[in-house]
Scaffold this motif. Structure first.
Motif, PDB file in Angstrom:
ATOM      1  N   VAL A   7       0.888  -1.170   0.000  1.00 41.14           N
ATOM      2  CA  VAL A   7       0.000   0.000   0.000  1.00 41.14           C
ATOM      3  C   VAL A   7       0.917   1.208   0.000  1.00 41.14           C
ATOM      4  O   VAL A   7       1.712   1.402   0.923  1.00 41.14           O
ATOM      5  CB  VAL A   7      -0.926   0.013   1.232  1.00 41.14           C
ATOM      6  CG1 VAL A   7      -1.782   1.278   1.233  1.00 41.14           C
ATOM      7  CG2 VAL A   7      -1.812  -1.232   1.255  1.00 41.14           C
ATOM      8  N   ALA A   8       0.848   1.994  -1.074  1.00 43.99           N
ATOM      9  CA  ALA A   8       1.778   3.114  -1.239  1.00 43.99           C
ATOM     10  C   ALA A   8       1.029   4.432  -1.157  1.00 43.99           C
ATOM     11  O   ALA A   8      -0.117   4.532  -1.609  1.00 43.99           O
ATOM     12  CB  ALA A   8       2.476   3.007  -2.600  1.00 43.99           C
ATOM     13  N   LYS A   9       1.710   5.413  -0.552  1.00 46.04           N
ATOM     14  CA  LYS A   9       1.106   6.747  -0.463  1.00 46.04           C
ATOM     15  C   LYS A   9       0.709   7.197  -1.863  1.00 46.04           C
ATOM     16  O   LYS A   9       1.508   7.130  -2.800  1.00 46.04           O
ATOM     17  CB  LYS A   9       2.127   7.707   0.144  1.00 46.04           C
ATOM     18  CG  LYS A   9       1.624   9.085   0.402  1.00 46.04           C
ATOM     19  CD  LYS A   9       2.608   9.818   1.294  1.00 46.04           C
ATOM     20  CE  LYS A   9       2.286  11.281   1.396  1.00 46.04           C
ATOM     21  NZ  LYS A   9       3.035  11.934   2.473  1.00 46.04           N
ATOM     22  N   ASP A  34      -1.988  -1.774  -4.019  1.00 51.77           N
ATOM     23  CA  ASP A  34      -3.332  -1.212  -3.832  1.00 51.77           C
ATOM     24  C   ASP A  34      -3.799  -0.615  -5.156  1.00 51.77           C
ATOM     25  O   ASP A  34      -3.017  -0.502  -6.108  1.00 51.77           O
ATOM     26  CB  ASP A  34      -3.333  -0.172  -2.696  1.00 51.77           C
ATOM     27  CG  ASP A  34      -2.606   1.095  -3.080  1.00 51.77           C
ATOM     28  OD1 ASP A  34      -3.204   1.944  -3.756  1.00 51.77           O
ATOM     29  OD2 ASP A  34      -1.421   1.238  -2.709  1.00 51.77           O
ATOM     30  N   SER A  36      -4.519   2.335  -6.470  1.00 51.35           N
ATOM     31  CA  SER A  36      -3.882   3.432  -7.209  1.00 51.35           C
ATOM     32  C   SER A  36      -2.457   3.069  -7.610  1.00 51.35           C
ATOM     33  O   SER A  36      -1.980   3.467  -8.670  1.00 51.35           O
ATOM     34  CB  SER A  36      -3.931   4.746  -6.417  1.00 51.35           C
ATOM     35  OG  SER A  36      -3.347   4.572  -5.182  1.00 51.35           O
ATOM     36  N   GLY A  62       4.671   5.073   3.076  1.00 53.25           N
ATOM     37  CA  GLY A  62       3.974   6.347   3.258  1.00 53.25           C
ATOM     38  C   GLY A  62       4.122   6.844   4.674  1.00 53.25           C
ATOM     39  O   GLY A  62       5.092   6.516   5.363  1.00 53.25           O
ATOM     40  N   GLY A  63       3.125   7.605   5.117  1.00 51.07           N
ATOM     41  CA  GLY A  63       3.152   8.127   6.484  1.00 51.07           C
ATOM     42  C   GLY A  63       2.073   7.464   7.324  1.00 51.07           C
ATOM     43  O   GLY A  63       1.539   6.411   6.954  1.00 51.07           O
ATOM     44  N   ASP A  64       1.748   8.100   8.446  1.00 45.97           N
ATOM     45  CA  ASP A  64       0.752   7.515   9.354  1.00 45.97           C
ATOM     46  C   ASP A  64      -0.617   7.367   8.678  1.00 45.97           C
ATOM     47  O   ASP A  64      -1.313   6.372   8.879  1.00 45.97           O
ATOM     48  CB  ASP A  64       0.630   8.384  10.600  1.00 45.97           C
ATOM     49  CG  ASP A  64       1.911   8.357  11.417  1.00 45.97           C
ATOM     50  OD1 ASP A  64       2.487   7.268  11.558  1.00 45.97           O
ATOM     51  OD2 ASP A  64       2.351   9.424  11.895  1.00 45.97           O
ATOM     52  N   GLY A  65      -0.974   8.374   7.857  1.00 44.65           N
ATOM     53  CA  GLY A  65      -2.272   8.324   7.178  1.00 44.65           C
ATOM     54  C   GLY A  65      -2.356   7.129   6.234  1.00 44.65           C
ATOM     55  O   GLY A  65      -3.386   6.457   6.142  1.00 44.65           O
ATOM     56  N   THR A  66      -1.259   6.845   5.563  1.00 46.49           N
ATOM     57  CA  THR A  66      -1.249   5.709   4.627  1.00 46.49           C
ATOM     58  C   THR A  66      -1.339   4.395   5.408  1.00 46.49           C
ATOM     59  O   THR A  66      -2.011   3.454   4.985  1.00 46.49           O
ATOM     60  CB  THR A  66       0.026   5.749   3.748  1.00 46.49           C
ATOM     61  OG1 THR A  66       0.153   7.065   3.202  1.00 46.49           O
ATOM     62  CG2 THR A  66      -0.033   4.747   2.624  1.00 46.49           C
ATOM     63  N   TYR A  69      -4.858   3.897   6.443  1.00 44.25           N
ATOM     64  CA  TYR A  69      -5.617   3.470   5.256  1.00 44.25           C
ATOM     65  C   TYR A  69      -5.410   1.964   5.026  1.00 44.25           C
ATOM     66  O   TYR A  69      -6.353   1.214   4.775  1.00 44.25           O
ATOM     67  CB  TYR A  69      -5.176   4.294   4.043  1.00 44.25           C
ATOM     68  CG  TYR A  69      -5.774   3.851   2.748  1.00 44.25           C
ATOM     69  CD1 TYR A  69      -7.054   4.257   2.374  1.00 44.25           C
ATOM     70  CD2 TYR A  69      -5.067   3.000   1.893  1.00 44.25           C
ATOM     71  CE1 TYR A  69      -7.613   3.832   1.179  1.00 44.25           C
ATOM     72  CE2 TYR A  69      -5.622   2.574   0.700  1.00 44.25           C
ATOM     73  CZ  TYR A  69      -6.896   2.995   0.347  1.00 44.25           C
ATOM     74  OH  TYR A  69      -7.450   2.565  -0.823  1.00 44.25           O
ATOM     75  N   GLY A  87       6.531   9.669   5.059  1.00 42.73           N
ATOM     76  CA  GLY A  87       5.676  10.799   5.432  1.00 42.73           C
ATOM     77  C   GLY A  87       6.446  11.792   6.274  1.00 42.73           C
ATOM     78  O   GLY A  87       7.673  11.713   6.416  1.00 42.73           O
ATOM     79  N   SER A  88       5.711  12.716   6.883  1.00 43.51           N
ATOM     80  CA  SER A  88       6.385  13.766   7.640  1.00 43.51           C
ATOM     81  C   SER A  88       6.665  13.336   9.084  1.00 43.51           C
ATOM     82  O   SER A  88       7.733  13.615   9.611  1.00 43.51           O
ATOM     83  CB  SER A  88       5.554  15.043   7.605  1.00 43.51           C
ATOM     84  OG  SER A  88       4.217  14.755   7.903  1.00 43.51           O
ATOM     85  N   LEU A  89       5.739  12.642   9.726  1.00 43.24           N
ATOM     86  CA  LEU A  89       5.923  12.301  11.137  1.00 43.24           C
ATOM     87  C   LEU A  89       6.353  10.837  11.309  1.00 43.24           C
ATOM     88  O   LEU A  89       7.393  10.560  11.885  1.00 43.24           O
ATOM     89  CB  LEU A  89       4.624  12.600  11.906  1.00 43.24           C
ATOM     90  CG  LEU A  89       4.708  12.595  13.421  1.00 43.24           C
ATOM     91  CD1 LEU A  89       5.776  13.560  13.911  1.00 43.24           C
ATOM     92  CD2 LEU A  89       3.376  12.975  14.042  1.00 43.24           C
ATOM     93  N   GLN A 238     -10.416   9.420   8.473  1.00 44.01           N
ATOM     94  CA  GLN A 238     -10.566   8.907   7.099  1.00 44.01           C
ATOM     95  C   GLN A 238     -11.976   9.046   6.551  1.00 44.01           C
ATOM     96  O   GLN A 238     -12.149   9.338   5.383  1.00 44.01           O
ATOM     97  CB  GLN A 238     -10.172   7.421   7.057  1.00 44.01           C
ATOM     98  CG  GLN A 238      -8.752   7.144   7.482  1.00 44.01           C
ATOM     99  CD  GLN A 238      -7.797   7.107   6.318  1.00 44.01           C
ATOM    100  OE1 GLN A 238      -8.083   6.526   5.291  1.00 44.01           O
ATOM    101  NE2 GLN A 238      -6.662   7.756   6.476  1.00 44.01           N
TER     102      GLN A 238
END
Ligand SMILES: NC(=O)c1ccc[n+]([C@@H]2O[C@H](COP(=O)([O-])OP(=O)(O)OC[C@H]3O[C@@H](n4cnc5c(N)ncnc54)[C@H](O)[C@@H]3O)[C@@H](O)[C@H]2O)c1
Ligand SMILES: Nc1ncnc2c1ncn2[C@@H]1O[C@H](COP(=O)(O)OP(=O)(O)OP(=O)(O)O)[C@@H](O)[C@H]1O
Length: 281
Positions: A7-9, A34, A36, A62-66, A69, A87-89, A238
């Motif tokens: 699963v990629a950002k 995934d 996309s 990715g980041g935490d959001g990814t 997801y 990601g940033s964090l 989400q």
């Protein structure tokens, strides 16, 4: 280990290029992407449900959001998730990009440990009917829009009344989610090996109403006692749903968990020190 799901950002060229390198490096594995990612790389498109059913290991780029997801995509199977931080964090995506292939080699050889993270089951009940039932890794947020009035959130634990929060909203966080929105609302940091739910009012009118840590197996119910057209339920940042007066949000520990592959070189408190800028040891 047969099927690795990546699963990629979304719309991130570095993530797509790493995904292509993973497939090249492990030709003996079935590597799926995934929706996309498959589109970008021209891989066979596989439906989410099938990805969830077939995955033996998931790599998140990715980041935490990814990662959130991906956890939602995988549903209840508890497949190990290896989070690589683009990601940033990167609180949950513990593996730096430079360590992706060495870590993956170890994991594929069976040399890894997982951190088993609690999830919440959240139900939105309206007029006695369950409208939404979902599983949550981070948090359930009841919040008002910018111009809406302060709302009344009648709150009970196992049917025992606690209080009615007159507040902008209420957050119900897992230990994983305790370092996200709940922390900003004044909630405690909870070590992820503790199973509990953190109940935090957002900007409560009564200054003595603080966060409460509730045993994970207790059923928390919040009933919206004000009629407002501008209040929302947000799940893991989400999905969002409009709420009405009388709606009841019910939360309890899920039977399913999320298994994050641990970075053996990083301890939980070093992540806190680094990401929350606590300075040196
Ligand atoms: N004021 C706030 O702090 C605030 C407001 C809204 C949502 N959020 C959080 O954002 C989360 C969704 O994350 P996203 O990345 O999809 O949205 P996003 O891109 O808006 O990110 C919000 C930030 O929260 C960080 N984050 C996410 N989960 C975390 C966790 N468990 N521990 C520490 N930091 C975490 C992300 O890395 C990002 O920096 C929600 O679950 C909610 O907790 C925070
Ligand atoms: N492969 C994907 N397919 C669909 N949606 C995705 C995918 N990856 C990420 N998303 C969505 O995009 C959001 C993450 O995007 P975002 O740019 O915030 O990255 P992030 O992974 O959280 O990293 P950052 O730390 O930079 O915030 C997720 O919350 C999710 O809703």
């Amino acid at each position: 280990m047969q099927t690795l799901v990546i699963v990629a950002k979304k719309d991130n060229p570095e993530a797509a290029s790493l995904a292509a390198r993973i497939r090249e490096r492990y030709p003996h594995l079935t590597v799926l992407g995934d929706r996309s990612l498959a589109h970008v790389l021209g891989w066979t498109r596989v439906e989410d449900r099938e990805l969830a059913a077939r995955a033996d290991l998931t790599v998140v780029l990715g980041g935490d959001g990814t990662l959130i997801y991906a956890a939602r995509l995988l549903g209840g199977r508890g497949v190990p998730i290896l989070g690589v931080n683009l990601g940033s964090l990167g609180f949950m995506t513990e593996i730096p990009v430079e360590e992706l292939f060495t870590t993956l080699d170890e994991v594929l050889a069976g040399r890894f440990q997982v951190d088993s993270r609690m999830k919440l089951t959240c139900r939105l009940v309206r007029g006695g009917r369950v409208l939404i039932e979902d599983e949550i890794l981070n948090d359930v947020v009841i919040n008002k829009g910018a111009l809406a009035r302060i709302a009344d959130h009648e709150t009970s634990i196992d049917g025992v009344p606690i209080t009615t929060y007159k507040a902008d909203g209420v957050i119900l966080a897992t230990p994983t989610g305790s370092t996200a929105y709940s922390l900003s609302a004044g909630g405690p940091i909870v070590h992820p090996s503790v199973d509990c739910t953190v109940l935090s009012p957002i900007c409560s009118h009564a200054l003595t109403q603080r966060s409460i840590v509730v045993p994970a197996d207790r059923v928390i119910r919040i009933t919206l006692r004000s009629e407002t057209a501008d209040t929302y339920l947000t799940l893991d940042g989400q999905t969002g749903h409009g709420l009405q007066g009388g709606d009841c949000i019910e939360v309890v520990r899920s039977a399913n968990r999320v298994n994050l592959v641990r970075n053996p070189r990083v301890a939980y408190f070093s992540i806190l020190r680094q990401k929350l800028h606590w300075g040196e040891r």
